[in-house]
Design a protein around this motif. Sequence first.
Motif, mmCIF file in Angstrom:
data_model
loop_
_atom_site.group_PDB
_atom_site.id
_atom_site.type_symbol
_atom_site.label_atom_id
_atom_site.label_comp_id
_atom_site.label_asym_id
_atom_site.label_seq_id
_atom_site.Cartn_x
_atom_site.Cartn_y
_atom_site.Cartn_z
ATOM 1 N N ALA A 50 0.041 -2.454 22.424
ATOM 2 C CA ALA A 50 -0.118 -3.901 23.299
ATOM 3 C C ALA A 50 -1.493 -4.422 22.883
ATOM 4 N N ASN A 51 -2.365 -3.591 22.171
ATOM 5 C CA ASN A 51 -3.656 -4.089 21.957
ATOM 6 C C ASN A 51 -4.055 -4.134 20.501
ATOM 7 N N GLY A 52 -2.868 -3.993 19.709
ATOM 8 C CA GLY A 52 -2.863 -4.237 18.140
ATOM 9 C C GLY A 52 -3.777 -2.976 17.566
ATOM 10 N N GLU A 53 -3.625 -1.882 18.392
ATOM 11 C CA GLU A 53 -4.179 -0.608 17.785
ATOM 12 C C GLU A 53 -3.157 0.340 17.350
ATOM 13 N N TRP A 54 -3.108 0.927 15.988
ATOM 14 C CA TRP A 54 -1.926 1.463 15.425
ATOM 15 C C TRP A 54 -2.117 2.867 16.273
ATOM 16 N N GLN A 55 -0.775 3.339 16.795
ATOM 17 C CA GLN A 55 -0.583 4.570 17.321
ATOM 18 C C GLN A 55 0.487 5.337 16.825
ATOM 19 N N GLY A 56 0.742 6.614 16.743
ATOM 20 C CA GLY A 56 1.690 7.484 16.212
ATOM 21 C C GLY A 56 1.436 8.766 15.538
ATOM 22 N N PHE A 57 2.389 9.376 15.338
ATOM 23 C CA PHE A 57 2.492 10.960 14.839
ATOM 24 C C PHE A 57 1.938 10.619 13.302
ATOM 25 N N ASP A 58 2.408 9.771 12.432
ATOM 26 C CA ASP A 58 1.771 9.735 11.246
ATOM 27 C C ASP A 58 0.405 9.019 11.251
ATOM 28 N N VAL A 59 0.193 8.103 12.072
ATOM 29 C CA VAL A 59 -1.428 7.402 12.332
ATOM 30 C C VAL A 59 -2.336 8.665 12.613
ATOM 31 N N ALA A 60 -1.763 9.550 13.363
ATOM 32 C CA ALA A 60 -2.932 10.579 13.697
ATOM 33 C C ALA A 60 -3.349 11.423 12.516
ATOM 34 N N VAL A 61 -2.625 11.431 11.237
ATOM 35 C CA VAL A 61 -2.779 12.207 10.279
ATOM 36 C C VAL A 61 -3.975 11.271 9.333
ATOM 37 N N VAL A 69 -13.468 13.112 6.874
ATOM 38 C CA VAL A 69 -14.383 12.526 5.685
ATOM 39 C C VAL A 69 -15.419 11.726 5.988
ATOM 40 N N LEU A 70 -15.247 10.760 6.953
ATOM 41 C CA LEU A 70 -16.142 9.638 7.323
ATOM 42 C C LEU A 70 -16.769 10.063 8.567
ATOM 43 N N ASP A 71 -16.537 10.982 9.605
ATOM 44 C CA ASP A 71 -16.929 11.190 10.745
ATOM 45 C C ASP A 71 -16.808 10.272 11.697
ATOM 46 N N ASP A 72 -15.613 9.443 11.385
ATOM 47 C CA ASP A 72 -15.124 8.256 12.268
ATOM 48 C C ASP A 72 -13.735 8.233 12.276
ATOM 49 N N PRO A 73 -13.043 8.496 13.179
ATOM 50 C CA PRO A 73 -11.385 8.449 13.280
ATOM 51 C C PRO A 73 -10.978 6.944 13.342
ATOM 52 N N THR A 74 -12.196 6.047 13.725
ATOM 53 C CA THR A 74 -11.210 4.439 13.698
ATOM 54 C C THR A 74 -11.731 3.872 12.360
ATOM 55 N N ALA A 75 -12.344 4.502 11.500
ATOM 56 C CA ALA A 75 -12.800 3.937 10.097
ATOM 57 C C ALA A 75 -11.407 4.032 9.100
ATOM 58 N N VAL A 76 -10.392 3.322 9.523
ATOM 59 C CA VAL A 76 -9.136 3.414 9.008
ATOM 60 C C VAL A 76 -8.561 2.007 8.867
ATOM 61 N N GLU A 77 -8.120 1.461 7.774
ATOM 62 C CA GLU A 77 -7.474 0.202 7.686
ATOM 63 C C GLU A 77 -5.950 0.553 7.435
ATOM 64 N N PHE A 78 -5.059 0.294 8.526
ATOM 65 C CA PHE A 78 -3.715 0.647 8.426
ATOM 66 C C PHE A 78 -2.864 -0.511 7.536
ATOM 67 N N ILE A 79 -2.280 -0.031 6.640
ATOM 68 C CA ILE A 79 -1.734 -1.033 5.885
ATOM 69 C C ILE A 79 -0.054 -0.733 5.720
ATOM 70 N N PRO A 80 0.552 -1.742 6.435
ATOM 71 C CA PRO A 80 1.857 -1.303 6.559
ATOM 72 C C PRO A 80 2.778 -1.444 5.209
ATOM 73 N N THR A 81 3.634 -0.561 5.137
ATOM 74 C CA THR A 81 4.456 -0.554 3.881
ATOM 75 C C THR A 81 5.969 -0.300 4.026
ATOM 76 N N THR A 82 6.958 -0.895 3.177
ATOM 77 C CA THR A 82 8.151 -0.819 3.382
ATOM 78 C C THR A 82 8.730 0.311 2.232
ATOM 79 N N GLY A 83 10.035 0.441 2.662
ATOM 80 C CA GLY A 83 10.798 1.479 1.408
ATOM 81 C C GLY A 83 10.245 1.029 -0.161
ATOM 82 N N LYS A 84 10.327 -0.354 -0.102
ATOM 83 C CA LYS A 84 10.076 -0.969 -1.537
ATOM 84 C C LYS A 84 8.464 -0.813 -1.942
#
Length: 339
Positions: A50-61, A69-84
Motif C-alpha cells: 500500500a505504500n509502494g514498497e516492493w514485497q515478496g519472495f522474489d523481492v527478498a532475493v 554487496v552494498l550493505d543496504d537492502p533498500t539500495a534496490v531499484e525494482f524494475i517490473p518486467t513481463t514475459g516478453k
Amino acid sequence: MKKSVILGVATIAGLAAGAAAAGTADDVKARGKLNCGVASGVPGFASPDANGEWQGFDVAVCRAVAAAVLDDPTAVEFIPTTGKTRFTALASGEIDMLARNTTWTFSRDVDLKFEFVGINYYDGQGFMVPKALGVSSAKELDGATVCIQTGTTTELNLADFFRINNMSYEPVPIETNAEAQQQYLAGACDVYTTDASGLAATRATFENAGDHVILPEIISKEPLGPLVRHGDHEWGDVVRWTLNALIAAEELGVTSANIDEMSSGATDNPEVNRLLGTEGTLGEMLGLDANWAQRAIKVGGNYGEVFAKNIGEETPIGLARGLNAQWTDGGLLYAPPFR
C-alpha cells in the motif's frame, strides 16, 4: 503504435555478451544501487504494498543481494518486467539480475546466453477454473478458452498438453498476471494457466476465492530461479552464493533471531562459522567482506523464514513447502557446502 519488445535470439545473445563484459559487480558497487528485474505484480512473490514498497519472495532475493554487496537492502531499484520484456531487459544491461518467476530451460541457458544461478522455487504448471464450470480435471478442458501469458514456457507447455491429449483450445493472450486476472474474472476465458504458485497467489486476491478451483494436474517441471548474463562469472557467483546462503542458513539453524549470537562465536560448527564469516576467507573470494552472508540473512531471515512470511501456509497464498522443503525434510532444497 507500441514498438515491439521482442528481439531475436541472436540480438539478445549479443546484448548479453556486451553487457556482461562490463563487469556487473563493479557496476553495482560504483552505482551504489542494484537494478533488479521482478514480475509486474504477483502477490506473495513480487508486488508493491500500500505504500509502494516492493514485497515478496522474489523481492527478498534482490534485497539479500543488495545487502551482501552494498550493505543496504533498500539500495534496490525494482524494475517490473513481463514475459516478453524480461530477457531483453537483462541482456541489454537495464537490469543487473532477474529475480522473477522464470523457468530454467535449456534454450534460455544456452541459446539466450543467460546463467541461472540456482533454484529458489520448484514449481509446475497448473490450471484454475471457476467452480461453476463443473470441471474436475484438466483433461475435461477440450474446446476451452485459456488465458495464457505470451513469451513463456507456460504457452509452450499448454500447446504440448492439449496436443498430447488430442484436445483443442482457444488461447486468450495476455502479458501480465494482472491482465490475466482481469480477463479471467470478466469471463473472457474459461481457464487461467500458469505456474501453480502463481495460480495460488492470484486466487488469494479474489473476493470470492472459494469459487475457483485449481485442478489437480501439474503438467510440467518449472524450476524457478534468479539469472544473470553469461560471461559475468564474478557477479553470477555473488548472486548464486547469496541465494545459497539463505538456503544453507535454514539447514544449519541460523535465523534472523539468533544470527547475532551465532556470529559472535556461540557455535562450534565450522560450516556455520564459514557461512557467517567468523572463520575462513569466503567473503574475500567473492570480492566482498567477511560479513556479506550475515547481512543477506538478516534482511528477511533464512530461506524458510522468507518462504513462511511471503507465501507460506499462514499467508493468504497458503503454499505448503512440498518440493521446496529442505532435503533433510524430504524436499529438493539443497545448498552446496560452504567450504
